[in-house]
Enzyme design. Structure first.
Site, short mmCIF file in Angstrom:
data_model
loop_
_atom_site.label_atom_id
_atom_site.label_comp_id
_atom_site.label_asym_id
_atom_site.label_seq_id
_atom_site.Cartn_x
_atom_site.Cartn_y
_atom_site.Cartn_z
N ASP A 63 0.82 -1.21 0.00
CA ASP A 63 0.00 0.00 0.00
C ASP A 63 0.85 1.26 0.00
O ASP A 63 0.69 2.13 -0.86
CB ASP A 63 -0.92 0.02 1.23
CG ASP A 63 -1.94 -1.11 1.21
OD1 ASP A 63 -1.73 -2.07 0.45
OD2 ASP A 63 -2.92 -1.04 1.95
N ASP A 89 -8.10 2.65 12.32
CA ASP A 89 -6.86 3.41 12.38
C ASP A 89 -6.96 4.78 11.72
O ASP A 89 -6.29 5.72 12.14
CB ASP A 89 -5.73 2.60 11.75
CG ASP A 89 -5.14 1.58 12.71
OD1 ASP A 89 -5.38 1.72 13.92
OD2 ASP A 89 -4.45 0.65 12.26
#
Length: 405
Positions: A18, A128
């Site tokens: 990512d 998160d």
């Protein structure tokens, strides 16, 4: 999508697929310089090895790796342990506790390099993103926050791999990543794969930090923990720093299969998720600390501490560390921790951590008072008057009901 006002972005970088894709994506879509930032929170050398090289290869101008291991344990884990915080009765908040210190360090590095934006690789479905951005809002409200997963049109690992391949950026990631993991000194979490079905039992491929309880030693092991004012200072008599003490507990408890957890939890964003957690040292530490509390705190103080823990578990899980409620909760826990000095012995055996001995100079336990034998400190006949007063409201209610009939 382009933001000409963004000149330099500080990216929370892990070296995974990512964030490797985020670096070129930021440069292309925001026309900015990208500085990579990584926090060493005890996730292990494997994850940090070659990280700077990877970041620069992906297009970052610099890469900062900040050692936060001791600070994490001393200033975030220990205070949370002292509150007794456990989310939904089971989860020891491993991922949650690391987020505020990482966000704080990211802001500090951003100031250092003159960045005008912060970036993270959190998905739009998880907790998160809330934790990081809430911390950024409290610590650096002037900095723009970029969350690529909420902006770009890529939606799979295949998309990300194709994106990197088109730009000739090599990656060690593959299209078949079974589990999503997050590790630090306190724990490691596992999601994905067969875990997405709550009916599927986790295979042994899931666990990485602990041995199977069935394969653990057939002989129990006893370990000693010494506390000073709520902080763990010694393991088996050896004086250790906060981080090294936790590492020692992880090693000892992990070898006995202690600390495995398989739960379905309520995410802050509204959906349920299934995760497996390994917290070997933390499980032992929490059990020992709770045993010391039961020795030292009286009934009302322990009840209050339990209320603190229940509230603070949600504060930490929800990413509210840098809000007004945290200082008073931690101040109360710190006050009670002043008498949390003593030694606790925990037996490790086949996945269980059982407290078998405890002592403290502040102990409220008195054998003279608790004994079933003859004693000079407690007249059992006095209990009758206490019981009559204690149950007086029930007696009055019953008598009133009789008159009403």
């Amino acid at each position: 999508m382009s933001e000409t006002s963004i000149n330099k972005v500080l990216l929370a970088y892990s070296g995974g697929l990512d964030t490797s894709a985020i670096i070129p994506w930021l440069k292309e879509n925001y026309g900015c310089e990208v500085v990579a930032f990584a926090a060493d929170v005890g996730q292990g050398d494997e994850e940090l090895e070659g990280l700077e090289e990877k970041a620069l290869y992906s297009g970052a101008s610099e890469c900062y790796i900040v050692d936060l291991k001791e600070e994490l344990v001393k200033d975030y884990i220990y205070p949370t342990v002292m509150t007794g915080a456990v989310y939904e009765g089971q989860y020891l908040l491993g991922t949650s506790m690391a987020r505020p210190i990482i966000a704080k360090a990211q802001v500090e590095v951003a100031r250092q390099v003159g960045a005008d934006a912060l970036c993270h690789g959190c998905t739009g479905k998880g907790n998160d993103q809330v934790r990081f951005e809430s911390a950024f809002a409290a610590l650096a409200p002037d900095l723009k926050v970029i969350a690529p997963w909420r902006e770009w049109d890529m939606s799979s690992r295949e998309d990300l791999l194709s994106y990197l391949a088109e730009r000739n950026i090599k990656t060690t990631a593959s299209a078949t990543k079974i589990y999503s993991r997050d590790a630090n000194a306190w724990h490691i979490s596992h999601e994905g794969g067969e875990l997405e079905d709550p009916w599927c039992e986790p295979t042994e491929k899931v666990w990485t930090m602990t041995v199977s309880p069935e394969q653990a030693p057939d002989t129990p092991e006893r370990i000693s923990l010494n506390f000073e004012k709520g902080r763990l200072t010694k393991v088996n008599g050896e004086l250790l720093s906060p981080y090294k003490a936790l590492c020692k507990l992880n090693e000892l408890a992990g070898a006995h299969g202690v600390g495995r957890l398989d739960i379905v939890e309520n995410r802050l964003v509204g959906m349920k998720s299934r995760g497996c957690y390994e917290t070997p040292g933390g499980t032992v530490l929490m059990a020992a600390y709770k045993a010391l509390e039961h020795l030292v705190l009286d009934k009302s103080a322990l009840k209050f501490r339990e209320q603190l823990g229940l509230e603070f578990a949600h504060v930490v899980y929800d990413g509210r560390w840098f809000t007004q409620i945290t200082p008073p909760i931690l101040a109360a826990a710190e006050s009670m921790a002043q008498s949390m000095t003593g030694e606790v012995v925990v037996k490790l055996y086949k996945g269980q951590a059982t407290v078998v001995q405890r002592q403290s100079p502040y102990s409220l336990y008195s054998e003279d008072f608790a004994t079933f034998g003859a004693d000079d400190v407690y007249d059992q006949s006095h209990a009758e008057g206490f019981i009559r007063l204690f149950s007086l409201s029930s007696r009055i209610k019953a008598l009133t009901s009789v008159k009403g009939d």
